[in-house]
Motif scaffolding. Structure first.
Motif, mmCIF file in Angstrom:
data_model
loop_
_atom_site.group_PDB
_atom_site.id
_atom_site.type_symbol
_atom_site.label_atom_id
_atom_site.label_comp_id
_atom_site.label_asym_id
_atom_site.label_seq_id
_atom_site.Cartn_x
_atom_site.Cartn_y
_atom_site.Cartn_z
ATOM 1 N N THR A 108 -59.908 -87.341 -81.867
ATOM 2 C CA THR A 108 -59.912 -86.583 -83.120
ATOM 3 C C THR A 108 -58.939 -85.423 -83.027
ATOM 4 N N HIS A 139 -49.881 -84.270 -84.496
ATOM 5 C CA HIS A 139 -50.124 -84.497 -85.910
ATOM 6 C C HIS A 139 -49.608 -83.313 -86.710
ATOM 7 N N SER A 189 -59.763 -85.161 -77.577
ATOM 8 C CA SER A 189 -60.381 -86.456 -77.849
ATOM 9 C C SER A 189 -59.458 -87.213 -78.796
ATOM 10 N N SER A 236 -54.071 -84.770 -80.428
ATOM 11 C CA SER A 236 -55.210 -85.599 -80.020
ATOM 12 C C SER A 236 -54.745 -86.525 -78.903
ATOM 13 N N LYS A 282 -51.695 -79.974 -85.018
ATOM 14 C CA LYS A 282 -52.860 -80.584 -84.411
ATOM 15 C C LYS A 282 -52.435 -81.622 -83.377
#
Length: 342
Positions: free
Chosen positions: A298, A332, A296, A338, A336
Motif C-alpha cells: 500500500t 507513486h 507494504s 510502496s 508516495k
C-alpha cells in the motif's frame, strides 16, 4: 554526481547501492548500449532530451516523477508552449468524437497545444482537431507508451506520420519497445505533466482516462470534464469527476477560462540534481530495517516515513533509493512509495 564526484563514479556505485537493497542485481547499461540507442533514434529523425536540458519541457520537469529522458520526433519547440490534455474513451460515441475534434480545433486556434495519447477514439480526434487548425497558433503533441519507432495502434499509422511532420511525438520507453499494459499509466503521467490541465471526454469508471485525471490532480493541474447522459456507462467517469469538483466543460471557452489564472504564470524547472544530491546520506542496517518494516504493497507518503521513524530525510531517501535500484520499490504520484511485490 555531487556525492560521488562524477557521473562515471555515480554509475560505478549503482551495483553496490542495489545490493544493499537486497533485490535483483543491477548493472548500468554500457556506454556503447546508450550510444547505440541514441544513434537509432537519430537515424529515425528523432532525438533524446534529458531532464535538466533547456529543450526539456519546463512544466513536465516540475512533476516529481518526471522521466529522466524522453525521445521526441517532430518539432521539440512545442514542449515549451502552453498545453492542455484531452483524453477519453477508445470506444467513444460519434457525438463525443465530433465534439472532441471541434474542441481541439478551437483550443489550437486560441494558441494552446493539445496533448493526447494517439489512441483510437477520443485521442485520435483530439490530434486531428488540432491539426485541422490552419492558423498556426497552436499545435498538438502525441505521447506514446512504446518506443519512438513503434506505432500503436496500427490503425493510426497515418496519424503518427502526420504528427512526425507537423507536430511532435514523445516517448519514454526505449527504442524498439512494444507497448505493455504497465507502460500506459506511466505514459498518462506524461500527458498530464505536459499540460496545464486535463479534459476528460467520456470515460468509464476505472478507465485509463480517469487515471490521467487523477495524476493531473496530484500534479496540481486543472481537471475538467465534459458531462454526459447518466445512463451511458461512458459518461459515468466524467459525471463523477464533475460531482467531485472538476470543472464542467461545454466549450473551449470554459477551458480557457479555467486555465486563465495560471496560464501566464512563469514556470521554472525544478533543480532535481541539487535536490537529490542534498537528500543522500549513508544509512546503517538499523535505519534500513526501520524503513523497510513500515513499507507494504500500500502506498505511503515519504513524509509519513520520516515522521514515524524520526530518521533524517536524507537517510530515508537513501534507503528508498537502494530499494528502488534493487527493484523492490515503486514510486507513486504525490510523493508516495510502496513495495512492488517482487
Amino acid at each position: 554526481m555531487s556525492r560521488f564526484g562524477s557521473a562515471s563514479a555515480a554509475l560505478d556505485a549503482i551495483p553496490e547501492l542495489a545490493r544493499r537493497g537486497r533485490g535483483k542485481k543491477l548493472i548500468p547499461a554500457s556506454a556503447a548500449d546508450a550510444e547505440r540507442e541514441m544513434a537509432q533514434a537519430a537515424a529515425l529523425g528523432a532525438e533524446m532530451i534529458f531532464l535538466g536540458e533547456a529543450e526539456y519541457s519546463a512544466i513536465l520537469a516540475e512533476v516529481e516523477s518526471a522521466p529522466p529522458v524522453i525521445t521526441v520526433r517532430g518539432d521539440p519547440a512545442l514542449l515549451q508552449r502552453r498545453a492542455v490534455a484531452i483524453v477519453g474513451a477508445r470506444n467513444s460515441s460519434a457525438a463525443a468524437r465530433r465534439f472532441t475534434r471541434e474542441l481541439a480545433h478551437d483550443l489550437a486556434r486560441s494558441g494552446l497545444i493539445v496533448v493526447s495519447g494517439i489512441a483510437r477514439g477520443v485521442d485520435a480526434e483530439a490530434h486531428q482537431g488540432a491539426l485541422a487548425d490552419q492558423s498556426g497558433a497552436g499545435g498538438t503533441i502525441g505521447v506514446i507508451a512504446g518506443g519512438i519507432d513503434v506505432k500503436w495502434p496500427r490503425e493510426n499509422d497515418a496519424l503518427h506520420e502526420t504528427l512526425y511532420r507537423r507536430a511532435l511525438v514523445v516517448a519514454e520507453q526505449p527504442y524498439g519497445m512494444e507497448p505493455r499494459a504497465a507502460h500506459f499509466p506511466r505514459r498518462n503521467r506524461i500527458i498530464s505533466g505536459l499540460s496545464l490541465g486535463t479534459v476528460v471526454m467520456e470515460a468509464a469508471p476505472r478507465s485509463g482516462s480517469l487515471i490521467t485525471a487523477r495524476m493531473a490532480n496530484e500534479q496540481g493541474r486543472e481537471v475538467m470534464a465534459v458531462p454526459g447522459f447518466p445512463l451511458d456507462p461512458r459518461a459515468q467517469g466524467c459525471n463523477g469527476l464533475i460531482r467531485d469538483g472538476a470543472t464542467l466543460v461545454q466549450s473551449a471557452a470554459d477551458i480557457i477560462e479555467s486555465l486563465s489564472p495560471i496560464a501566464d504564470v512563469p514556470r521554472m524547472a525544478a533543480d532535481l540534481f541539487d535536490y537529490r544530491a542534498a537528500a543522500i546520506e549513508d544509512p546503517d542496517d538499523e535505519a534500513r530495517h526501520s524503513v523497510e518494516g513500515l513499507l507494504s504493497l500500500t502506498p505511503v507518503p515519504v513524509d509519513e516515513l520520516v515522521r514515524m521513524t524520526a530518521l533524517p530525510p536524507a537517510v530515508i531517501a537513501t534507503v528508498l533509493l537502494e530499494l528502488e535500484l534493487a527493484g523492490r520499490l515503486e514510486r507513486h504520484a504525490g510523493a508516495k512509495v510502496s513495495l512492488n511485490g517482487a
